[in-house]
Write a protein that holds these residues in place. Sequence first.
Motif, PDB file in Angstrom:
ATOM      1  N   PRO A   1      26.921   2.190  45.042  1.00 19.49           N
ATOM      2  CA  PRO A   1      27.516   3.481  45.437  1.00 19.49           C
ATOM      3  C   PRO A   1      28.847   3.326  46.179  1.00 19.49           C
ATOM      4  O   PRO A   1      29.669   4.244  46.152  1.00 19.49           O
ATOM      5  CB  PRO A   1      26.450   4.094  46.348  1.00 19.49           C
ATOM      6  N   VAL A   2      29.068   2.189  46.796  1.00 21.18           N
ATOM      7  CA  VAL A   2      30.327   1.974  47.517  1.00 21.18           C
ATOM      8  C   VAL A   2      31.516   2.047  46.560  1.00 21.18           C
ATOM      9  O   VAL A   2      32.619   2.425  46.947  1.00 21.18           O
ATOM     10  CB  VAL A   2      30.296   0.613  48.251  1.00 21.18           C
ATOM     11  N   ASN A   3      31.293   1.701  45.293  1.00 27.38           N
ATOM     12  CA  ASN A   3      32.376   1.722  44.310  1.00 27.38           C
ATOM     13  C   ASN A   3      32.437   3.015  43.508  1.00 27.38           C
ATOM     14  O   ASN A   3      33.245   3.141  42.585  1.00 27.38           O
ATOM     15  CB  ASN A   3      32.219   0.548  43.336  1.00 27.38           C
ATOM     16  N   CYS A   4      31.614   3.974  43.848  1.00 25.84           N
ATOM     17  CA  CYS A   4      31.485   5.188  43.044  1.00 25.84           C
ATOM     18  C   CYS A   4      32.755   6.040  43.099  1.00 25.84           C
ATOM     19  O   CYS A   4      33.377   6.183  44.144  1.00 25.84           O
ATOM     20  CB  CYS A   4      30.295   5.999  43.548  1.00 25.84           C
ATOM     21  N   LEU A   5      33.103   6.599  41.938  1.00 22.80           N
ATOM     22  CA  LEU A   5      34.283   7.462  41.833  1.00 22.80           C
ATOM     23  C   LEU A   5      33.919   8.933  41.652  1.00 22.80           C
ATOM     24  O   LEU A   5      34.809   9.772  41.519  1.00 22.80           O
ATOM     25  CB  LEU A   5      35.138   7.035  40.631  1.00 22.80           C
TER      26      LEU A   5
ATOM     27  N   ARG B   1      38.882   8.179  45.448  1.00 18.38           N
ATOM     28  CA  ARG B   1      37.573   8.503  46.032  1.00 18.38           C
ATOM     29  C   ARG B   1      36.879   7.282  46.603  1.00 18.38           C
ATOM     30  O   ARG B   1      35.989   7.399  47.430  1.00 18.38           O
ATOM     31  CB  ARG B   1      36.689   9.171  44.980  1.00 18.38           C
ATOM     32  N   ARG B   2      37.261   6.105  46.158  1.00 14.06           N
ATOM     33  CA  ARG B   2      36.639   4.899  46.718  1.00 14.06           C
ATOM     34  C   ARG B   2      37.061   4.673  48.158  1.00 14.06           C
ATOM     35  O   ARG B   2      36.440   3.894  48.865  1.00 14.06           O
ATOM     36  CB  ARG B   2      37.007   3.674  45.866  1.00 14.06           C
TER      37      ARG B   2
ATOM     38  N   LEU C   1      40.952   9.675  40.873  1.00 15.54           N
ATOM     39  CA  LEU C   1      39.610   9.103  40.747  1.00 15.54           C
ATOM     40  C   LEU C   1      39.472   7.876  41.626  1.00 15.54           C
ATOM     41  O   LEU C   1      38.532   7.732  42.398  1.00 15.54           O
ATOM     42  CB  LEU C   1      39.326   8.736  39.291  1.00 15.54           C
TER      43      LEU C   1
ATOM     44  N   PRO D   1      29.148   5.901  51.262  1.00 15.28           N
ATOM     45  CA  PRO D   1      27.888   6.126  50.560  1.00 15.28           C
ATOM     46  C   PRO D   1      26.767   5.293  51.170  1.00 15.28           C
ATOM     47  O   PRO D   1      26.956   4.122  51.497  1.00 15.28           O
ATOM     48  CB  PRO D   1      28.197   5.669  49.130  1.00 15.28           C
TER      49      PRO D   1
ATOM     50  N   SER E   1      28.483  16.939  56.725  1.00 16.11           N
ATOM     51  CA  SER E   1      29.037  16.237  55.575  1.00 16.11           C
ATOM     52  C   SER E   1      30.545  16.240  55.703  1.00 16.11           C
ATOM     53  O   SER E   1      31.163  17.290  55.771  1.00 16.11           O
ATOM     54  CB  SER E   1      28.628  16.934  54.276  1.00 16.11           C
TER      55      SER E   1
ATOM     56  N   ARG F   1      30.433  11.815  45.536  1.00 12.56           N
ATOM     57  CA  ARG F   1      30.765  10.990  46.699  1.00 12.56           C
ATOM     58  C   ARG F   1      31.741  11.735  47.606  1.00 12.56           C
ATOM     59  O   ARG F   1      31.569  11.791  48.813  1.00 12.56           O
ATOM     60  CB  ARG F   1      31.383   9.675  46.219  1.00 12.56           C
ATOM     61  N   TYR F   2      32.766  12.290  46.997  1.00 15.40           N
ATOM     62  CA  TYR F   2      33.800  13.002  47.750  1.00 15.40           C
ATOM     63  C   TYR F   2      33.207  14.166  48.528  1.00 15.40           C
ATOM     64  O   TYR F   2      33.634  14.459  49.644  1.00 15.40           O
ATOM     65  CB  TYR F   2      34.851  13.494  46.757  1.00 15.40           C
ATOM     66  N   LEU F   3      32.236  14.830  47.920  1.00 12.44           N
ATOM     67  CA  LEU F   3      31.627  16.006  48.549  1.00 12.44           C
ATOM     68  C   LEU F   3      30.483  15.642  49.487  1.00 12.44           C
ATOM     69  O   LEU F   3      29.878  16.515  50.094  1.00 12.44           O
ATOM     70  CB  LEU F   3      31.129  16.971  47.469  1.00 12.44           C
ATOM     71  N   GLY F   4      30.191  14.360  49.606  1.00 15.95           N
ATOM     72  CA  GLY F   4      29.204  13.927  50.597  1.00 15.95           C
ATOM     73  C   GLY F   4      27.770  14.177  50.195  1.00 15.95           C
ATOM     74  O   GLY F   4      26.926  14.419  51.058  1.00 15.95           O
TER      75      GLY F   4
ATOM     76  N   ILE G   1      32.778  12.851  42.033  1.00 14.81           N
ATOM     77  CA  ILE G   1      33.069  13.897  43.013  1.00 14.81           C
ATOM     78  C   ILE G   1      31.894  14.056  43.974  1.00 14.81           C
ATOM     79  O   ILE G   1      32.068  14.508  45.114  1.00 14.81           O
ATOM     80  CB  ILE G   1      33.387  15.233  42.292  1.00 14.81           C
TER      81      ILE G   1
ATOM     82  N   SER H   1      24.264  13.430  49.860  1.00 15.61           N
ATOM     83  CA  SER H   1      23.582  12.390  50.632  1.00 15.61           C
ATOM     84  C   SER H   1      22.523  11.665  49.820  1.00 15.61           C
ATOM     85  O   SER H   1      22.173  10.529  50.126  1.00 15.61           O
ATOM     86  CB  SER H   1      22.943  12.997  51.886  1.00 15.61           C
TER      87      SER H   1
ATOM     88  N   ALA I   1      32.543  13.583  54.006  1.00 13.31           N
ATOM     89  CA  ALA I   1      32.947  12.399  53.252  1.00 13.31           C
ATOM     90  C   ALA I   1      34.420  12.412  52.893  1.00 13.31           C
ATOM     91  O   ALA I   1      35.099  11.387  52.954  1.00 13.31           O
ATOM     92  CB  ALA I   1      32.107  12.287  51.985  1.00 13.31           C
TER      93      ALA I   1
END
Lengths: 200, 242
Positions: free
Chosen positions: A93-97, B55-56, B52, B61, B72, A101-104, A99, A106, B74
């Motif tokens: 998940p640390v490498n996830c691109l 976002r990393r 894209l 995460p 939240s 992830r961007y929106l949090g 949205i 959980s 992030a």
Amino acid sequence: MSVPEEASMSEAGAIALTRRSLVRSFGLGSLVFMSGGTSLLLTPSEARARQVSLRTLSALEAETLDALGDTLLPGAAAAGLSHYVDQQISGDPVNCLLIARYLGVSEHFADFYRKTLAAVDLEASRVWGKAFKDLSGEERIAFIKAMAPAPLANWTGPLPTPPTYLILRNDAVDVFYGTVEGFDRLEIPYMPHIEPQEKW
Amino acid sequence: MSAAIEETEVLIVGAGAAGTLVAAKLAEAGRKVVVLEAGAPWRVEDMVSSQLWARRLKGTPGVTSVGGNPVSAAFNTGAGFGGSAIHYYASSIRLQPEDFKVRSIYGRSADWPFDYDALRPYYDKVQREIGISGDAAAEKWRPEGEPYPMPPLLQQTQADVITRGFQAKGLALSPTPTAINSEEYNGRGACLYDGWCDAGCPIVVCLEKIGPILERAREGIRIGEIYGTSAIYAGADHREAA
């Protein structure tokens, strides 16, 4: 996602994978897909065309996701939506691109998509008596329109339907417009500082 | 890693804006410093121009906000070298004097243990060091302090529209003070206005200048790795810690 420092590949379409080439390729949408035990640097649409095996989503889940994507943005499925999401939720998940992830979001991203897609089919079955992929075009649009403005009462997904709609729509937009080629479609100059290596 | 810690004089946890700046200053002063950071070792050449890819840089995460008031955030946080300062929009607005006394004045939260006047010299010092663009005279509400070292960034079309609306209502507006170079400053070029701030700024006109600050002192700093936090507890009154 573990990235080897040097991992040469001979298969057509693949390139010598270094951390640097990987990082730059993300800008245009090339991602690392596993095929027959080999790492390939492909765009999601190329992965779809090659029928690269999905790692996390089932065939039914992918079909449902593609149907949702094409309803939200025609062409998203052919652009490789299900392969894009599957690749992203199958790695670290640390490498996830995504949205999400961007929106949090959980919840673990794979769990989020599986539960969401299951909820979509459950709601479609409750209203129309069939899975989302089997809905007519008009029914699909009615479903999407009902998701967006307010939470659906019987919805069983991990997030209420408005943010779920936002995430699914953004995934479709990302895979279709979120690249250099997508900017070209919109006739927006890309003007990068560090240009990704290839175009979709 | 353990050897580095044994030899060090100062151990800093977290290589974000505060941690890297403090580490750099201490190292420049000759102190042995170790910075522990759980995230990626970002460098400016990693700032690929892609929404894209960007976002990393955001969020962490696997770290979950739990408790009575989970939050939240992030999109405006970040893990790794530089932390959220790698991709933030560099707004650099000074606190007002009353912000330091919100408990005394408004009965909310807590007062700071010092007032604006105590902090003011450091505001001035930081803006000289990192460079801030703005128009202090136009900020009628701005507390005392040195003017900004650079003129404001160019105003864009949407700001023109907003300005006309505010003027029609007789309300004052000013350019946002921003840690982005409006002109060459301290050897770094001016902003090109091409909008990739969110993906990190590889030409370091934005506050990814934290990177160069640390680069200056890198010889005196060792970067270690730590395991990150898994949960942040946000209690009902926002004051409880994990």
